[in-house]
Design a protein around this motif. Structure first.
Motif, PDB file in Angstrom:
ATOM      1  N   ILE A  97       0.852  -1.189   0.000  1.00 39.69           N
ATOM      2  CA  ILE A  97       0.000   0.000   0.000  1.00 39.69           C
ATOM      3  C   ILE A  97       0.888   1.239   0.000  1.00 39.69           C
ATOM      4  O   ILE A  97       1.884   1.303   0.716  1.00 39.69           O
ATOM      5  CB  ILE A  97      -0.914   0.028   1.236  1.00 39.69           C
ATOM      6  CG1 ILE A  97      -1.837  -1.188   1.240  1.00 39.69           C
ATOM      7  CG2 ILE A  97      -1.727   1.324   1.273  1.00 39.69           C
ATOM      8  CD1 ILE A  97      -2.661  -1.328   2.496  1.00 39.69           C
ATOM      9  N   CYS A  98       0.503   2.217  -0.788  1.00 40.63           N
ATOM     10  CA  CYS A  98       1.213   3.491  -0.849  1.00 40.63           C
ATOM     11  C   CYS A  98       0.235   4.607  -0.468  1.00 40.63           C
ATOM     12  O   CYS A  98      -0.917   4.585  -0.888  1.00 40.63           O
ATOM     13  CB  CYS A  98       1.717   3.718  -2.280  1.00 40.63           C
ATOM     14  SG  CYS A  98       2.429   5.345  -2.570  1.00 40.63           S
ATOM     15  N   THR A  99       0.687   5.564   0.340  1.00 38.82           N
ATOM     16  CA  THR A  99      -0.123   6.742   0.632  1.00 38.82           C
ATOM     17  C   THR A  99       0.603   7.974   0.107  1.00 38.82           C
ATOM     18  O   THR A  99       1.835   8.019   0.086  1.00 38.82           O
ATOM     19  CB  THR A  99      -0.386   6.908   2.145  1.00 38.82           C
ATOM     20  OG1 THR A  99       0.838   7.163   2.806  1.00 38.82           O
ATOM     21  CG2 THR A  99      -1.044   5.670   2.723  1.00 38.82           C
ATOM     22  N   MET A 100      -0.182   8.952  -0.324  1.00 42.94           N
ATOM     23  CA  MET A 100       0.424  10.154  -0.891  1.00 42.94           C
ATOM     24  C   MET A 100      -0.533  11.336  -0.768  1.00 42.94           C
ATOM     25  O   MET A 100      -1.722  11.204  -1.049  1.00 42.94           O
ATOM     26  CB  MET A 100       0.757   9.923  -2.361  1.00 42.94           C
ATOM     27  CG  MET A 100       1.370  11.126  -3.060  1.00 42.94           C
ATOM     28  SD  MET A 100       1.690  10.809  -4.805  1.00 42.94           S
ATOM     29  CE  MET A 100       3.163   9.818  -4.667  1.00 42.94           C
ATOM     30  N   ASN A 101      -0.013  12.479  -0.358  1.00 44.36           N
ATOM     31  CA  ASN A 101      -0.763  13.726  -0.395  1.00 44.36           C
ATOM     32  C   ASN A 101      -0.397  14.408  -1.705  1.00 44.36           C
ATOM     33  O   ASN A 101       0.752  14.816  -1.897  1.00 44.36           O
ATOM     34  CB  ASN A 101      -0.405  14.613   0.798  1.00 44.36           C
ATOM     35  CG  ASN A 101      -1.245  15.872   0.842  1.00 44.36           C
ATOM     36  OD1 ASN A 101      -1.599  16.440  -0.186  1.00 44.36           O
ATOM     37  ND2 ASN A 101      -1.560  16.318   2.038  1.00 44.36           N
ATOM     38  N   VAL A 102      -1.366  14.516  -2.612  1.00 42.15           N
ATOM     39  CA  VAL A 102      -1.080  15.036  -3.949  1.00 42.15           C
ATOM     40  C   VAL A 102      -1.355  16.533  -4.098  1.00 42.15           C
ATOM     41  O   VAL A 102      -1.093  17.111  -5.141  1.00 42.15           O
ATOM     42  CB  VAL A 102      -1.852  14.246  -5.035  1.00 42.15           C
ATOM     43  CG1 VAL A 102      -1.364  12.807  -5.099  1.00 42.15           C
ATOM     44  CG2 VAL A 102      -3.349  14.311  -4.808  1.00 42.15           C
ATOM     45  N   ARG A 103      -1.931  17.149  -3.063  1.00 45.84           N
ATOM     46  CA  ARG A 103      -2.223  18.591  -3.082  1.00 45.84           C
ATOM     47  C   ARG A 103      -3.009  19.013  -4.313  1.00 45.84           C
ATOM     48  O   ARG A 103      -2.740  20.029  -4.933  1.00 45.84           O
ATOM     49  CB  ARG A 103      -0.935  19.391  -2.965  1.00 45.84           C
ATOM     50  CG  ARG A 103      -0.222  19.149  -1.667  1.00 45.84           C
ATOM     51  CD  ARG A 103       0.974  20.040  -1.511  1.00 45.84           C
ATOM     52  NE  ARG A 103       1.694  19.650  -0.315  1.00 45.84           N
ATOM     53  CZ  ARG A 103       3.002  19.606  -0.215  1.00 45.84           C
ATOM     54  NH1 ARG A 103       3.744  19.940  -1.243  1.00 45.84           N
ATOM     55  NH2 ARG A 103       3.562  19.235   0.902  1.00 45.84           N
ATOM     56  N   GLY A 104      -3.968  18.181  -4.671  1.00 47.05           N
ATOM     57  CA  GLY A 104      -4.862  18.497  -5.789  1.00 47.05           C
ATOM     58  C   GLY A 104      -4.403  17.900  -7.103  1.00 47.05           C
ATOM     59  O   GLY A 104      -3.263  18.104  -7.505  1.00 47.05           O
ATOM     60  N   ILE A 105      -5.288  17.125  -7.719  1.00 43.62           N
ATOM     61  CA  ILE A 105      -4.982  16.563  -9.050  1.00 43.62           C
ATOM     62  C   ILE A 105      -6.129  16.823 -10.029  1.00 43.62           C
ATOM     63  O   ILE A 105      -6.391  16.042 -10.921  1.00 43.62           O
ATOM     64  CB  ILE A 105      -4.634  15.055  -8.984  1.00 43.62           C
ATOM     65  CG1 ILE A 105      -5.709  14.240  -8.261  1.00 43.62           C
ATOM     66  CG2 ILE A 105      -3.266  14.849  -8.380  1.00 43.62           C
ATOM     67  CD1 ILE A 105      -5.510  12.732  -8.348  1.00 43.62           C
ATOM     68  N   ARG A 106      -6.793  17.951  -9.856  1.00 45.26           N
ATOM     69  CA  ARG A 106      -7.863  18.297 -10.793  1.00 45.26           C
ATOM     70  C   ARG A 106      -7.295  18.672 -12.164  1.00 45.26           C
ATOM     71  O   ARG A 106      -7.943  18.489 -13.178  1.00 45.26           O
ATOM     72  CB  ARG A 106      -8.727  19.418 -10.238  1.00 45.26           C
ATOM     73  CG  ARG A 106      -9.573  18.938  -9.051  1.00 45.26           C
ATOM     74  CD  ARG A 106     -10.605  19.945  -8.630  1.00 45.26           C
ATOM     75  NE  ARG A 106     -11.389  20.482  -9.720  1.00 45.26           N
ATOM     76  CZ  ARG A 106     -12.439  19.886 -10.276  1.00 45.26           C
ATOM     77  NH1 ARG A 106     -12.842  18.720  -9.837  1.00 45.26           N
ATOM     78  NH2 ARG A 106     -13.100  20.448 -11.265  1.00 45.26           N
ATOM     79  N   ASP A 107      -6.094  19.195 -12.199  1.00 46.69           N
ATOM     80  CA  ASP A 107      -5.450  19.507 -13.469  1.00 46.69           C
ATOM     81  C   ASP A 107      -5.145  18.196 -14.192  1.00 46.69           C
ATOM     82  O   ASP A 107      -4.495  17.300 -13.640  1.00 46.69           O
ATOM     83  CB  ASP A 107      -4.152  20.285 -13.218  1.00 46.69           C
ATOM     84  CG  ASP A 107      -3.399  20.544 -14.502  1.00 46.69           C
ATOM     85  OD1 ASP A 107      -3.809  21.449 -15.250  1.00 46.69           O
ATOM     86  OD2 ASP A 107      -2.402  19.824 -14.757  1.00 46.69           O
TER      87      ASP A 107
END
Length: 90
Positions: free
Chosen positions: A4-14
């Motif tokens: 399992i990997c966790t990540m804060n992507v700070r928005g991926i709407r782009d």
């Protein structure tokens, strides 16, 4: 055993950023990915799921804050039985 990997992507709407993140995650070859701060809205679900290529589970925030995703690596889709559980909204 699965990874399992966790990540804060700070928005991926782009769209460009989302494609880069999705490509990066698939290259990690983990089974599941827990994504924080996706900024996903309900309207994004079908497009994002199509771009990811496997089921996604999500809780929307707004287009500017919050939102979490759980992604199943498309490579391992046939290895796991996927069941949708719908919660009752009171």
């Amino acid at each position: 055993m699965f990874k399992i990997c966790t990540m804060n992507v700070r928005g991926i709407r782009d769209n460009h950023k989302r494609n880069e993140v999705f490509t990066f995650l698939k290259a990690l070859d983990h089974h599941f990915y827990c994504i924080q701060e996706s900024h996903m809205t309900e309207a994004d679900k079908l497009v994002w799921q199509s771009q990811w290529g496997a089921p996604i589970w999500y809780s929307c925030g707004t287009s500017r804050a919050a939102g979490v995703l759980t992604l199943l690596n498309p490579k391992y889709q046939s290895k796991y039985k996927v069941e949708e559980i719908h919660q009752r909204k009171d």
